[in-house]
Design a protein around this motif. Structure first.
Motif, PDB file in Angstrom:
ATOM      1  N   MET A  57       0.828  -1.214   0.000  1.00 34.34           N
ATOM      2  CA  MET A  57       0.000   0.000   0.000  1.00 34.34           C
ATOM      3  C   MET A  57       0.860   1.260   0.000  1.00 34.34           C
ATOM      4  SD  MET A  57      -2.616   1.253   2.943  1.00 34.34           S
ATOM      5  CE  MET A  57      -1.220   1.765   3.950  1.00 34.34           C
ATOM      6  N   LEU A  58       1.881   1.277   0.843  1.00 36.39           N
ATOM      7  CA  LEU A  58       2.743   2.456   0.906  1.00 36.39           C
ATOM      8  C   LEU A  58       3.629   2.568  -0.321  1.00 36.39           C
ATOM      9  CD1 LEU A  58       3.730   2.408   4.684  1.00 36.39           C
ATOM     10  CD2 LEU A  58       2.101   3.917   3.539  1.00 36.39           C
ATOM     11  N   GLY A  59       3.959   1.422  -0.919  1.00 32.57           N
ATOM     12  CA  GLY A  59       4.792   1.442  -2.121  1.00 32.57           C
ATOM     13  C   GLY A  59       4.105   2.107  -3.299  1.00 32.57           C
ATOM     14  N   ILE A  60       2.792   2.189  -3.262  1.00 33.56           N
ATOM     15  CA  ILE A  60       2.041   2.841  -4.336  1.00 33.56           C
ATOM     16  C   ILE A  60       2.228   4.355  -4.296  1.00 33.56           C
ATOM     17  CG2 ILE A  60      -0.299   3.292  -5.196  1.00 33.56           C
ATOM     18  CD1 ILE A  60      -1.059   0.499  -4.195  1.00 33.56           C
ATOM     19  N   GLU A  61       2.485   4.880  -3.101  1.00 33.41           N
ATOM     20  CA  GLU A  61       2.636   6.328  -2.947  1.00 33.41           C
ATOM     21  C   GLU A  61       3.909   6.798  -3.653  1.00 33.41           C
ATOM     22  OE1 GLU A  61       0.376   8.261  -1.539  1.00 33.41           O
ATOM     23  OE2 GLU A  61      -0.863   6.518  -1.007  1.00 33.41           O
ATOM     24  N   PRO A  62       3.817   7.807  -4.504  1.00 37.52           N
ATOM     25  CA  PRO A  62       4.980   8.215  -5.311  1.00 37.52           C
ATOM     26  C   PRO A  62       6.134   8.802  -4.501  1.00 37.52           C
ATOM     27  CG  PRO A  62       3.182   9.794  -5.551  1.00 37.52           C
ATOM     28  CD  PRO A  62       2.626   8.621  -4.797  1.00 37.52           C
ATOM     29  N   ASP A  63       5.848   9.316  -3.308  1.00 37.56           N
ATOM     30  CA  ASP A  63       6.885   9.990  -2.529  1.00 37.56           C
ATOM     31  C   ASP A  63       7.322   9.198  -1.295  1.00 37.56           C
ATOM     32  OD1 ASP A  63       4.379  10.322  -1.391  1.00 37.56           O
ATOM     33  OD2 ASP A  63       4.872  12.259  -0.498  1.00 37.56           O
ATOM     34  N   ILE A  64       6.874   7.933  -1.169  1.00 35.35           N
ATOM     35  CA  ILE A  64       7.227   7.110  -0.007  1.00 35.35           C
ATOM     36  C   ILE A  64       7.938   5.846  -0.487  1.00 35.35           C
ATOM     37  CG2 ILE A  64       6.318   5.760   1.932  1.00 35.35           C
ATOM     38  CD1 ILE A  64       4.038   7.769   2.161  1.00 35.35           C
ATOM     39  N   ARG A  65       9.028   5.503   0.159  1.00 34.92           N
ATOM     40  CA  ARG A  65       9.768   4.290  -0.166  1.00 34.92           C
ATOM     41  C   ARG A  65       9.951   3.445   1.088  1.00 34.92           C
ATOM     42  NH1 ARG A  65       8.559   5.983  -4.256  1.00 34.92           N
ATOM     43  NH2 ARG A  65       9.740   6.284  -6.194  1.00 34.92           N
ATOM     44  N   VAL A  66       9.481   2.203   1.049  1.00 32.95           N
ATOM     45  CA  VAL A  66       9.659   1.268   2.163  1.00 32.95           C
ATOM     46  C   VAL A  66      11.005   0.566   1.979  1.00 32.95           C
ATOM     47  CG1 VAL A  66       8.754  -0.754   3.355  1.00 32.95           C
ATOM     48  CG2 VAL A  66       7.171   0.959   2.429  1.00 32.95           C
ATOM     49  N   LEU A  67      11.920   0.806   2.879  1.00 31.23           N
ATOM     50  CA  LEU A  67      13.272   0.251   2.773  1.00 31.23           C
ATOM     51  C   LEU A  67      13.379  -1.140   3.380  1.00 31.23           C
ATOM     52  CD1 LEU A  67      15.372   3.408   3.710  1.00 31.23           C
ATOM     53  CD2 LEU A  67      14.575   2.670   1.462  1.00 31.23           C
ATOM     54  N   ALA A  68      12.550  -1.420   4.392  1.00 25.68           N
ATOM     55  CA  ALA A  68      12.577  -2.730   5.053  1.00 25.68           C
ATOM     56  C   ALA A  68      11.245  -2.952   5.744  1.00 25.68           C
ATOM     57  CB  ALA A  68      13.718  -2.803   6.070  1.00 25.68           C
ATOM     58  N   ALA A  69      10.817  -4.214   5.780  1.00 26.61           N
ATOM     59  CA  ALA A  69       9.595  -4.609   6.485  1.00 26.61           C
ATOM     60  C   ALA A  69       9.947  -5.815   7.336  1.00 26.61           C
ATOM     61  CB  ALA A  69       8.478  -4.944   5.490  1.00 26.61           C
ATOM     62  N   VAL A  70       9.891  -5.666   8.655  1.00 28.29           N
ATOM     63  CA  VAL A  70      10.418  -6.687   9.565  1.00 28.29           C
ATOM     64  C   VAL A  70       9.344  -7.135  10.553  1.00 28.29           C
ATOM     65  CG1 VAL A  70      12.753  -5.783   9.338  1.00 28.29           C
ATOM     66  CG2 VAL A  70      11.289  -4.943  11.181  1.00 28.29           C
ATOM     67  N   SER A  71       9.638  -8.242  11.265  1.00 26.76           N
ATOM     68  CA  SER A  71       8.593  -8.896  12.055  1.00 26.76           C
ATOM     69  C   SER A  71       8.785  -8.808  13.562  1.00 26.76           C
ATOM     70  CB  SER A  71       8.504 -10.377  11.664  1.00 26.76           C
ATOM     71  OG  SER A  71       9.735 -11.033  11.936  1.00 26.76           O
ATOM     72  N   ASN A  72       9.892  -8.228  14.039  1.00 30.57           N
ATOM     73  CA  ASN A  72      10.060  -8.113  15.490  1.00 30.57           C
ATOM     74  C   ASN A  72      10.875  -6.883  15.844  1.00 30.57           C
ATOM     75  OD1 ASN A  72      12.997  -8.817  15.822  1.00 30.57           O
ATOM     76  ND2 ASN A  72      12.316 -10.765  14.952  1.00 30.57           N
ATOM     77  N   GLY A  73      10.916  -6.599  17.138  1.00 34.18           N
ATOM     78  CA  GLY A  73      11.542  -5.367  17.588  1.00 34.18           C
ATOM     79  C   GLY A  73      13.035  -5.294  17.357  1.00 34.18           C
ATOM     80  N   HIS A  74      13.735  -6.389  17.567  1.00 31.73           N
ATOM     81  CA  HIS A  74      15.179  -6.383  17.347  1.00 31.73           C
ATOM     82  C   HIS A  74      15.521  -6.160  15.877  1.00 31.73           C
ATOM     83  CE1 HIS A  74      16.254  -8.680  21.309  1.00 31.73           C
ATOM     84  NE2 HIS A  74      15.982  -7.407  21.499  1.00 31.73           N
ATOM     85  N   GLU A  75      14.762  -6.810  14.991  1.00 36.58           N
ATOM     86  CA  GLU A  75      14.984  -6.606  13.559  1.00 36.58           C
ATOM     87  C   GLU A  75      14.698  -5.156  13.169  1.00 36.58           C
ATOM     88  OE1 GLU A  75      12.562  -9.355  11.470  1.00 36.58           O
ATOM     89  OE2 GLU A  75      13.841 -11.087  11.886  1.00 36.58           O
ATOM     90  N   ALA A  76      13.683  -4.578  13.789  1.00 33.78           N
ATOM     91  CA  ALA A  76      13.322  -3.192  13.492  1.00 33.78           C
ATOM     92  C   ALA A  76      14.436  -2.238  13.901  1.00 33.78           C
ATOM     93  CB  ALA A  76      12.024  -2.825  14.202  1.00 33.78           C
ATOM     94  N   LEU A  77      14.978  -2.434  15.093  1.00 30.08           N
ATOM     95  CA  LEU A  77      16.050  -1.567  15.561  1.00 30.08           C
ATOM     96  C   LEU A  77      17.283  -1.701  14.672  1.00 30.08           C
ATOM     97  CD1 LEU A  77      16.711   0.467  17.800  1.00 30.08           C
ATOM     98  CD2 LEU A  77      17.674  -1.424  19.124  1.00 30.08           C
ATOM     99  N   ARG A  78      17.586  -2.937  14.267  1.00 28.57           N
ATOM    100  CA  ARG A  78      18.719  -3.167  13.385  1.00 28.57           C
ATOM    101  C   ARG A  78      18.485  -2.504  12.019  1.00 28.57           C
ATOM    102  NH1 ARG A  78      19.389  -8.044  14.512  1.00 28.57           N
ATOM    103  NH2 ARG A  78      18.016  -8.977  12.954  1.00 28.57           N
ATOM    104  N   ALA A  79      17.269  -2.619  11.493  1.00 29.30           N
ATOM    105  CA  ALA A  79      16.955  -2.026  10.186  1.00 29.30           C
ATOM    106  C   ALA A  79      17.042  -0.504  10.235  1.00 29.30           C
ATOM    107  CB  ALA A  79      15.561  -2.460   9.733  1.00 29.30           C
ATOM    108  N   VAL A  80      16.569   0.077  11.328  1.00 25.96           N
ATOM    109  CA  VAL A  80      16.670   1.535  11.468  1.00 25.96           C
ATOM    110  C   VAL A  80      18.137   1.958  11.501  1.00 25.96           C
ATOM    111  CG1 VAL A  80      16.240   3.495  13.007  1.00 25.96           C
ATOM    112  CG2 VAL A  80      14.431   1.837  12.576  1.00 25.96           C
ATOM    113  N   GLY A  81      18.966   1.199  12.203  1.00 27.41           N
ATOM    114  CA  GLY A  81      20.387   1.509  12.258  1.00 27.41           C
ATOM    115  C   GLY A  81      21.064   1.405  10.906  1.00 27.41           C
ATOM    116  N   GLN A  82      20.639   0.432  10.108  1.00 23.88           N
ATOM    117  CA  GLN A  82      21.256   0.227   8.794  1.00 23.88           C
ATOM    118  C   GLN A  82      20.731   1.204   7.749  1.00 23.88           C
ATOM    119  OE1 GLN A  82      20.349  -3.895   8.076  1.00 23.88           O
ATOM    120  NE2 GLN A  82      22.129  -4.656   9.201  1.00 23.88           N
TER     121      GLN A  82
END
Length: 207
Positions: A26-51
């Motif tokens: 859904m967000l990928g359809i928006e022309p000005d928004i890019r999803v860089l990562a989609a993760v399933s838990n908190g540790h993965e989220a923190l790591r993805a934000v750091g990267q």
């Protein structure tokens, strides 16, 4: 993936796979928004934000390993340029108040229209606070609850099924200390046991 210079970059954290995929599409359809990562838990989220160092982290509240509220605190400390938008099913002023106190900039319910969510991401990326209108008026009068942060953490984990021994190992505390925290939480909530205490606290939005 080539990212336009003015695009708003996003990391998604959602433990339900179907919903996570749907949000990314859904967000990928928006022309000005890019999803860089989609993760399933908190540790993965923190790591993805750091990267990825996204403009916005969109996260659920209840997730494995780190909750969305824990994430908001950690992201604010470690990656302050990334704004946090909580997307949840919990229409509870207690949760909203805790989310804002934790450093989240936005708080929306999962049943909001997709156009509203995309607009919220744009506003949060600019540093504008976005709160579900049905909860905004009630949040500041909501009871913050009687539990300390440590009692809340121990009770939440206990409510998810962790034993006293497991909690002691995870939190690096003595088992007697864990029992004391649980006893205090149970007493403050007027409950009979840890399961009932966790249920009561969750219903109030205190976990």
């Amino acid at each position: 993936m080539t990212i336009p210079k003015d695009a708003i970059t996003v990391v998604l954290a959602e433990d339900q796979g179907i919903l996570r995929s749907s949000l990314a599409v859904m967000l990928g359809i928006e022309p000005d928004i890019r999803v860089l990562a989609a993760v399933s838990n908190g540790h993965e989220a923190l790591r993805a934000v750091g990267q990825e160092r996204p403009n916005v982290l969109v996260t659920d509240i209840e997730m494995p390993q780190l909750t969305g509220l824990d994430l908001a605190v950690r992201v604010k400390e470690l990656y302050p340029a990334t704004r946090v938008l909580i997307l949840t099913t919990f229409a509870r002023p207690g949760y909203l108040r805790r989310a804002l106190d934790a450093g989240a900039v936005g708080y929306l319910l999962k049943d909001c229209p997709s156009t509203e969510m995309a607009d919220a991401i744009r506003r949060v990326a600019r540093g504008v606070r976005v709160v579900d209108p049905g909860l905004a008026a009630d949040s500041w009068s909501a009871d913050a609850g009687p539990l300390t942060e440590r009692e809340r953490e121990v009770l939440r984990r206990a409510g998810e099924g962790e034993s006293t021994a497991e909690l002691a190992r995870t939190l690096r505390l003595a088992e007697g200390t864990i029992r004391n925290y649980l006893s205090e939480a149970i007493s403050k909530l007027g409950a009979h046991n840890r399961t009932e205490a966790a249920r009561l606290a969750r219903a109030k939005g205190w976990l």
